[in-house]
Scaffold this motif. Structure first.
Motif, mmCIF file in Angstrom:
data_model
loop_
_atom_site.group_PDB
_atom_site.id
_atom_site.type_symbol
_atom_site.label_atom_id
_atom_site.label_comp_id
_atom_site.label_asym_id
_atom_site.label_seq_id
_atom_site.Cartn_x
_atom_site.Cartn_y
_atom_site.Cartn_z
ATOM 1 N N GLY A 113 3.609 -2.672 4.195
ATOM 2 C CA GLY A 113 2.688 -3.404 3.320
ATOM 3 C C GLY A 113 3.424 -4.001 2.122
ATOM 4 O O GLY A 113 3.220 -5.166 1.770
ATOM 5 N N LEU A 129 4.064 -7.814 1.071
ATOM 6 C CA LEU A 129 3.494 -8.186 -0.223
ATOM 7 C C LEU A 129 4.498 -8.950 -1.094
ATOM 8 O O LEU A 129 4.100 -9.611 -2.051
ATOM 9 C CB LEU A 129 3.054 -6.901 -0.940
ATOM 10 C CG LEU A 129 1.946 -6.983 -1.993
ATOM 11 C CD1 LEU A 129 0.725 -7.623 -1.402
ATOM 12 C CD2 LEU A 129 1.608 -5.597 -2.501
ATOM 13 N N THR A 130 5.796 -8.877 -0.718
ATOM 14 C CA THR A 130 6.824 -9.422 -1.613
ATOM 15 C C THR A 130 6.624 -10.917 -1.887
ATOM 16 O O THR A 130 6.586 -11.343 -3.050
ATOM 17 C CB THR A 130 8.222 -9.186 -1.019
ATOM 18 O OG1 THR A 130 8.338 -7.798 -0.715
ATOM 19 C CG2 THR A 130 9.296 -9.569 -1.992
ATOM 20 N N ARG A 140 -3.622 -13.362 1.345
ATOM 21 C CA ARG A 140 -2.243 -12.945 1.540
ATOM 22 C C ARG A 140 -1.884 -11.766 0.639
ATOM 23 O O ARG A 140 -0.906 -11.076 0.868
ATOM 24 C CB ARG A 140 -1.280 -14.092 1.260
ATOM 25 C CG ARG A 140 -1.217 -15.149 2.340
ATOM 26 C CD ARG A 140 -0.664 -14.573 3.630
ATOM 27 N NE ARG A 140 0.677 -14.059 3.523
ATOM 28 C CZ ARG A 140 1.764 -14.744 3.817
ATOM 29 N NH1 ARG A 140 1.664 -15.950 4.271
ATOM 30 N NH2 ARG A 140 2.952 -14.193 3.685
ATOM 31 N N LEU A 141 -2.632 -11.598 -0.449
ATOM 32 C CA LEU A 141 -2.413 -10.441 -1.325
ATOM 33 C C LEU A 141 -3.199 -9.244 -0.825
ATOM 34 O O LEU A 141 -2.735 -8.108 -0.870
ATOM 35 C CB LEU A 141 -2.860 -10.774 -2.749
ATOM 36 C CG LEU A 141 -1.837 -11.367 -3.706
ATOM 37 C CD1 LEU A 141 -2.494 -11.648 -5.040
ATOM 38 C CD2 LEU A 141 -0.671 -10.413 -3.900
ATOM 39 N N LEU A 150 3.528 -11.731 -3.889
ATOM 40 C CA LEU A 150 3.699 -11.262 -5.275
ATOM 41 C C LEU A 150 4.569 -12.226 -6.069
ATOM 42 O O LEU A 150 4.286 -12.510 -7.240
ATOM 43 C CB LEU A 150 4.340 -9.876 -5.285
ATOM 44 C CG LEU A 150 3.406 -8.678 -5.316
ATOM 45 C CD1 LEU A 150 4.221 -7.401 -5.420
ATOM 46 C CD2 LEU A 150 2.426 -8.766 -6.454
ATOM 47 N N PRO A 159 -1.853 -7.064 2.820
ATOM 48 C CA PRO A 159 -0.777 -6.074 2.624
ATOM 49 C C PRO A 159 -1.168 -4.983 1.635
ATOM 50 O O PRO A 159 -0.766 -3.828 1.805
ATOM 51 C CB PRO A 159 0.384 -6.895 2.075
ATOM 52 C CG PRO A 159 0.055 -8.309 2.369
ATOM 53 C CD PRO A 159 -1.425 -8.401 2.417
ATOM 54 N N THR A 160 -1.984 -5.338 0.618
ATOM 55 C CA THR A 160 -2.409 -4.314 -0.333
ATOM 56 C C THR A 160 -3.204 -3.233 0.398
ATOM 57 O O THR A 160 -3.043 -2.037 0.118
ATOM 58 C CB THR A 160 -3.264 -4.947 -1.444
ATOM 59 O OG1 THR A 160 -2.568 -6.064 -1.960
ATOM 60 C CG2 THR A 160 -3.531 -3.959 -2.557
ATOM 61 N N THR A 217 8.199 -3.503 -5.889
ATOM 62 C CA THR A 217 8.047 -3.153 -4.471
ATOM 63 C C THR A 217 9.088 -2.130 -4.053
ATOM 64 O O THR A 217 8.760 -1.137 -3.404
ATOM 65 C CB THR A 217 8.178 -4.414 -3.583
ATOM 66 O OG1 THR A 217 9.450 -5.009 -3.840
ATOM 67 C CG2 THR A 217 7.103 -5.421 -3.867
#
Lengths: 384, 242
Positions: free
Chosen positions: A239, A243-244, A186-187, A247, A190-191, A371
């Protein structure tokens, strides 16, 4: 009609939400009617574009309505219990919530229509005349159709947002989906999107790129930019939005590293658990706020480029996003009432719980800063 | 001026009155809890058991009357004082586990120890030990949402016992459990109380569970039930009419 009597039990917060919904709907209705008024004077392709630009504010109102509707059952669980005892099922509770929000929107747009009709009655000055189509015949169906859009969109999104489990009596269910399930994937995904976006934008902004010859015209007096930079920003923004939530979850894990004190433990685990619920509104806020800030920076550097309507639209969208975050935070707090009570029974000091909440908010704010800041920097770069 | 409580009573209440927003819950209850005993408070639902436990455990302030713990008044304590007392001296098991959902079972059990200022290692070591004693050691790293109700309730019992508080309050701790689990959890609670010389105040609406207790008091409509004298046959006009 019986349901309308529930309004009698409203508290300040309910009234505030109701007025906010009505106000946002009134603003969107004003934008829609302005598009109509301009179209009366110059029916052309530009009027369609103008109408289409009303969609983002409409979406913002819909988003706010959805978040507010989702939060309503947890705010007053005793009301759900009472309604269920009186024979209302989850679907009628959902209809009631959606209907209430649609009613607020209808009231807001109705007031705007009234103002529009009054202004058309030879009151509008020279500056407003083209916006209300002064002196031109108004087909009755057009404003009515346009104004149905706002309550319809808000009501539909509200109805879709209320979950059946929330509309049943009993303890508000704590969400089954928590941030503990967020793996490394999940990280990573989007990264990857953010990196692709960064590369694209850097390519679009490379020295000598100005001679590309295919600039994209941006609306709202924001000048031009290159396709690569715009696409890169879009990728990176998407992305970063995705990512929010991961994160937030990983921020919570980081906060609980080592041997955490009760304060750090409660704050960190709470943040990780609430990451999925907090992620979406924060992502929307970061996106709208950073786009708005980049536009404001551009307008501030070039006096005379600022236009009133895009500024109003941006303010409306950011306002809806901020309100959605606040409502979601209140919802999380309400759904954790039983947890708070249990902690107090254990002898946890209210100051400790407050400290944990402050620490959690600070951590979430840091994520928002990262972000949102990155999105804003990339937007500013793309705007030049 | 109030009289000092009897020496062998660790917890002592006199004439406590408590109502919830006008609904009377307790109407003058006097009760003494002796040091190291297991006291059962029985009574049907709505008889005021939970409120009595709340008042005794310093969770609820009393409207009228006195509560004393270890010869020190509880009813005059401030909110912060009551919190400190609950944290340092009392343990509580409710009829619902009320675990913190985002903490693992071990963290939940260690939390009261950590709140009381225990070291990390001591708190987690003791938590593991209590989870083993209650037969839920395999749940240590799982969160309440992944567990079944009986496991959660055992974790709640472990959380109440882990700091070894002088007094443990159990408010219908077996309500969410099946019969076989009920007996087991109660036995563990009582055994732990006896082996560590803890005082256990147990509220239950099932009179047969009171057999675990040294002493039983019955509560009816917010008052202690007085032992009813046997009525001679035919004395009452109602039964005479039959």
């Amino acid at each position: 009609m019986l349901y309308l009597r529930l309004v009698r039990g409203y508290r300040i917060a309910d009234l505030g939400r109701w007025l906010l919904t009505a106000g946002a709907a009134a603003a969107v209705a004003a934008l829609l009617l302005r598009a109509l008024g301009r179209a009366l004077g110059e029916p052309s392709g530009a009027s369609v574009v103008r109408l289409l630009w009303c969609l983002p504010p409409l979406a913002a109102v819909g988003w706010f309505a959805a978040v507010a509707a989702r939060a309503l059952p947890t705010a007053r669980p005793e009301r759900i219990t009472g309604l269920t005892a009186a024979g209302a099922g989850p679907s009628s509770i959902r209809t009631l919530i959606a209907g209430e929000i649609a009613l607020a929107c209808a009231l807001g747009s109705g007031l705007t229509l009234l103002a529009f009709l009054v202004l058309r009655n030879d009151i509008a000055g020279a500056s407003l005349a083209p916006a209300v189509g002064l002196g031109l015949p108004l087909p009755a169906a057009a404003p009515v159709t346009l104004l149905f859009l706002v309550p319809l969109a808000a009501g539909a999104s509200a109805a879709a947002a209320v979950r059946v489990a929330d509309a049943l009596p009993g303890q508000p269910e704590l969400p089954h989906r928590t941030g503990f399930g967020f793996g490394a994937l999940r990280l990573a995904l989007p990264t990857g999107l953010v990196l692709i976006g960064l590369a694209l934008e850097l390519y679009g902004l490379r020295p000598g790129a100005a001679q590309d010859g295919r600039p994209v015209d941006l609306p709202a007096g924001l000048g031009t930019t290159s396709t690569a930079a715009l696409l890169g920003w879009a990728f990176a923004a998407l992305g970063l939005a995705l990512l929010t939530a991961p994160l937030l979850a990983w921020g919570g894990r980081l906060l609980a590293l080592g041997r955490p004190t009760p304060l750090r433990l409660l704050a960190a685990r709470g943040l990780t658990a609430e990451a999925p619920r907090l992620g979406a509104p924060l992502a929307v806020l970061a996106l709208s706020l950073s786009a708005g800030l980049a536009a404001v920076r551009y307008w501030a550097r070039r006096p005379g480029t600022v236009e009133a309507v895009p500024a109003v639209e941006a303010a409306l969208i950011v306002g809806c996003a901020v309100a959605a975050v606040l409502i979601r935070a209140a919802q999380i707090r309400n759904s954790r009432r039983s947890v708070t009570a249990a902690l107090l029974q254990l002898g946890a000091a209210p100051r400790l719980l407050l400290g944990a909440a402050v620490l959690r908010t600070a951590a979430a704010g840091t994520v928002l800063l990262v972000t949102g800041g990155l999105t804003a920097a990339l937007a500013a770069g793309a705007l030049r | 001026m109030s009289a000092a409580p009897p020496d062998n009573d660790v917890l002592w209440a006199r004439g406590i009155v408590k109502s919830h927003h006008g609904t009377p819950a307790l109407r003058g209850v006097s009760i003494g809890v002796r040091d190291g005993e297991v006291l059962a408070i029985t009574g049907p639902r709505g008889s005021g058991k939970s409120t009595l436990l709340g008042c005794l455990s310093a969770l609820l302030p009393v409207d009228d009357g006195e509560v004393w713990f270890n010869s020190a008044p509880v009813h005059t304590l401030t909110r912060a004082g009551r919190e400190r007392l609950r944290r340092d001296r009392f343990g509580f098991v409710g009829s619902e586990p009320h675990l913190v959902p985002e903490l693992t079972a071990r963290e939940n059990v260690a939390l009261p120890l950590l709140l009381a200022g225990a070291g990390h290692k001591a708190a987690y070591g003791s938590a593991t030990e209590w989870l083993e004693r209650l037969d839920v050691a395999d749940c240590a790293t799982r969160r309440p949402g992944e567990l079944v109700q009986s496991q959660r309730q055992r974790i709640a019992v472990a959380r109440a016992l882990a700091p070894l508080p002088p007094v443990v309050f159990a408010d219908d701790p077996t309500a969410p459990l099946h019969r076989e689990a009920q007996d087991q959890v109660l036995r563990i609670l009582v055994t732990a109380a006896r082996s560590h010389q803890l005082t256990l105040v147990l509220a239950t609406h099932e009179p047969e569970l009171a057999r675990f207790a040294d002493r039983t008091v019955a509560l009816v409509d917010g008052r202690l039930a007085t032992p009813v004298a046997p009525v001679p046959r035919g004395a009452s006009p109602v039964s005479a009419g039959r």
